[in-house]
Write a protein that holds these residues in place. Structure first.
Motif, short mmCIF file in Angstrom:
data_model
loop_
_atom_site.label_atom_id
_atom_site.label_comp_id
_atom_site.label_asym_id
_atom_site.label_seq_id
_atom_site.Cartn_x
_atom_site.Cartn_y
_atom_site.Cartn_z
N ASN A 198 0.94 70.78 -82.40
CA ASN A 198 0.54 70.29 -83.72
C ASN A 198 0.62 71.44 -84.72
O ASN A 198 -0.39 72.03 -85.11
N CYS A 199 1.84 71.81 -85.07
CA CYS A 199 2.08 72.88 -86.04
C CYS A 199 3.49 72.74 -86.58
O CYS A 199 4.27 71.92 -86.10
N ASP A 200 3.83 73.56 -87.56
CA ASP A 200 5.19 73.52 -88.09
C ASP A 200 6.09 74.46 -87.29
O ASP A 200 5.62 75.26 -86.47
N ILE A 201 7.38 74.37 -87.51
CA ILE A 201 8.35 75.15 -86.74
C ILE A 201 8.18 76.65 -86.98
O ILE A 201 8.33 77.45 -86.06
N GLU A 202 7.82 77.04 -88.20
CA GLU A 202 7.63 78.46 -88.50
C GLU A 202 6.51 79.05 -87.65
O GLU A 202 6.63 80.14 -87.10
N THR A 203 5.40 78.33 -87.53
CA THR A 203 4.26 78.78 -86.75
C THR A 203 4.61 78.86 -85.27
O THR A 203 4.30 79.84 -84.59
N ALA A 204 5.26 77.81 -84.76
CA ALA A 204 5.65 77.79 -83.34
C ALA A 204 6.60 78.95 -83.03
O ALA A 204 6.41 79.67 -82.06
N TRP A 205 7.61 79.11 -83.86
CA TRP A 205 8.60 80.17 -83.62
C TRP A 205 7.95 81.55 -83.65
O TRP A 205 8.18 82.38 -82.77
N LYS A 206 7.12 81.79 -84.63
CA LYS A 206 6.45 83.10 -84.76
C LYS A 206 5.62 83.40 -83.52
O LYS A 206 5.64 84.52 -83.01
N PHE A 207 4.90 82.41 -83.01
CA PHE A 207 4.05 82.62 -81.84
C PHE A 207 4.88 82.86 -80.58
O PHE A 207 4.67 83.82 -79.86
N PHE A 208 5.83 81.99 -80.30
CA PHE A 208 6.54 82.04 -79.02
C PHE A 208 7.63 83.10 -78.96
O PHE A 208 8.00 83.54 -77.87
N ASN A 235 9.45 67.54 -85.20
CA ASN A 235 9.35 66.08 -85.27
C ASN A 235 8.20 65.70 -86.18
O ASN A 235 7.54 66.57 -86.75
N GLU A 236 7.93 64.42 -86.30
CA GLU A 236 6.89 63.95 -87.22
C GLU A 236 5.49 64.40 -86.82
O GLU A 236 4.57 64.42 -87.65
N ASP A 237 5.30 64.79 -85.56
CA ASP A 237 3.98 65.23 -85.09
C ASP A 237 3.84 66.75 -85.03
O ASP A 237 2.81 67.25 -84.59
N GLY A 238 4.88 67.47 -85.40
CA GLY A 238 4.84 68.93 -85.33
C GLY A 238 6.11 69.46 -84.69
O GLY A 238 7.20 69.30 -85.23
N VAL A 239 5.96 70.04 -83.50
CA VAL A 239 7.09 70.63 -82.79
C VAL A 239 7.00 70.28 -81.31
O VAL A 239 5.95 70.50 -80.68
N LEU A 240 8.10 69.76 -80.77
CA LEU A 240 8.18 69.55 -79.33
C LEU A 240 8.77 70.82 -78.73
O LEU A 240 9.86 71.25 -79.11
N MET A 241 8.02 71.44 -77.83
CA MET A 241 8.46 72.66 -77.17
C MET A 241 8.91 72.30 -75.76
O MET A 241 8.20 71.59 -75.04
N LYS A 242 10.10 72.78 -75.38
CA LYS A 242 10.61 72.54 -74.04
C LYS A 242 10.91 73.86 -73.36
O LYS A 242 11.48 74.76 -73.98
N ASP A 243 10.51 73.96 -72.11
CA ASP A 243 10.81 75.12 -71.27
C ASP A 243 11.64 74.65 -70.10
O ASP A 243 11.24 73.72 -69.38
N THR A 244 12.77 75.29 -69.88
CA THR A 244 13.59 75.03 -68.70
C THR A 244 13.83 76.38 -68.03
O THR A 244 14.42 77.27 -68.64
N ILE A 245 13.33 76.51 -66.81
CA ILE A 245 13.49 77.77 -66.08
C ILE A 245 14.31 77.50 -64.82
O ILE A 245 13.93 76.70 -63.97
N SER A 278 -2.79 73.77 -75.89
CA SER A 278 -3.43 72.57 -76.42
C SER A 278 -4.59 72.95 -77.33
O SER A 278 -4.86 72.31 -78.34
N LYS A 279 -5.30 74.02 -76.95
CA LYS A 279 -6.43 74.50 -77.78
C LYS A 279 -5.93 75.23 -79.01
O LYS A 279 -6.50 75.09 -80.10
N LEU A 280 -4.88 76.03 -78.86
CA LEU A 280 -4.37 76.83 -79.97
C LEU A 280 -3.68 75.98 -81.03
O LEU A 280 -3.76 76.28 -82.21
N PHE A 281 -2.98 74.93 -80.58
CA PHE A 281 -2.19 74.11 -81.50
C PHE A 281 -2.69 72.67 -81.49
O PHE A 281 -1.97 71.75 -81.40
#
Length: 150
Positions: free
Chosen positions: A12-22, A103-113, A147-150
């Motif tokens: 639940n954040c914008d792309i700028e916030t997600a990108w900066k954090f991750f 997306n309309e709810d913020g940012v969908l983050m996907k991890d593929t390892i 979940s707590k942070l965002f």
């Protein structure tokens, strides 16, 4: 044998916030279980990642045994994705693709390892007995913290 771990989480954040954090390696210890003994060794004056960037860590993945881990950022698509690849560490292969999809709810983050353990047959036994469970534990912990942070 190569394995794949896939996770996704709605933030639940914008792309700028997600990108900066991750894209900041300095935040990794915040989202890694304390029992992993995860410490970022590389001093970073700013948090801008770039292709070819090397990041060194200490990690204690099993039985409290401290080992060095080094990853290289092999791909960056600003505010869309990046890949960290293990150059030195406990895995025979570790290739972690991070994706961020607004997306309309913020940012969908996907991890593929994609990962592979050393020692062939013995590595596969270790995977079945405890490595897969440990990876699930790490990413479950991450999910709860995020979940707590965002």
């Amino acid at each position: 044998m190569k394995h794949t771990l896939f996770r996704e989480q709605q933030l639940n954040c914008d792309i700028e916030t997600a990108w900066k954090f991750f894209s900041s390696a300095n935040n990794l210890s915040e989202i890694t279980p304390k029992d992993m003994g995860f410490i970022v060794l590389t001093e970073m004056e700013d948090d801008e990642i770039y292709e070819g960037m090397l990041i060194d860590y200490y990690v204690s993945p099993l039985f409290g045994i401290k080992m060095k881990w080094q990853t290289e950022i092999t791909h960056v698509d600003f505010q869309k994705s990046f890949i960290d690849f293990q150059k030195k560490g406990p895995y025979k292969l570790w290739n972690h693709h991070h994706e961020f999809i607004p997306n309309e709810d913020g940012v969908l983050m996907k991890d593929t390892i994609d990962y592979e353990l050393p020692m062939g047959f013995l590595g596969e036994i270790a995977h079945r007995l405890f490595v897969k469970k440990k990876l699930d534990h790490i990413f479950d912990y991450r999910f709860r913290v995020l979940s707590k942070l965002f």
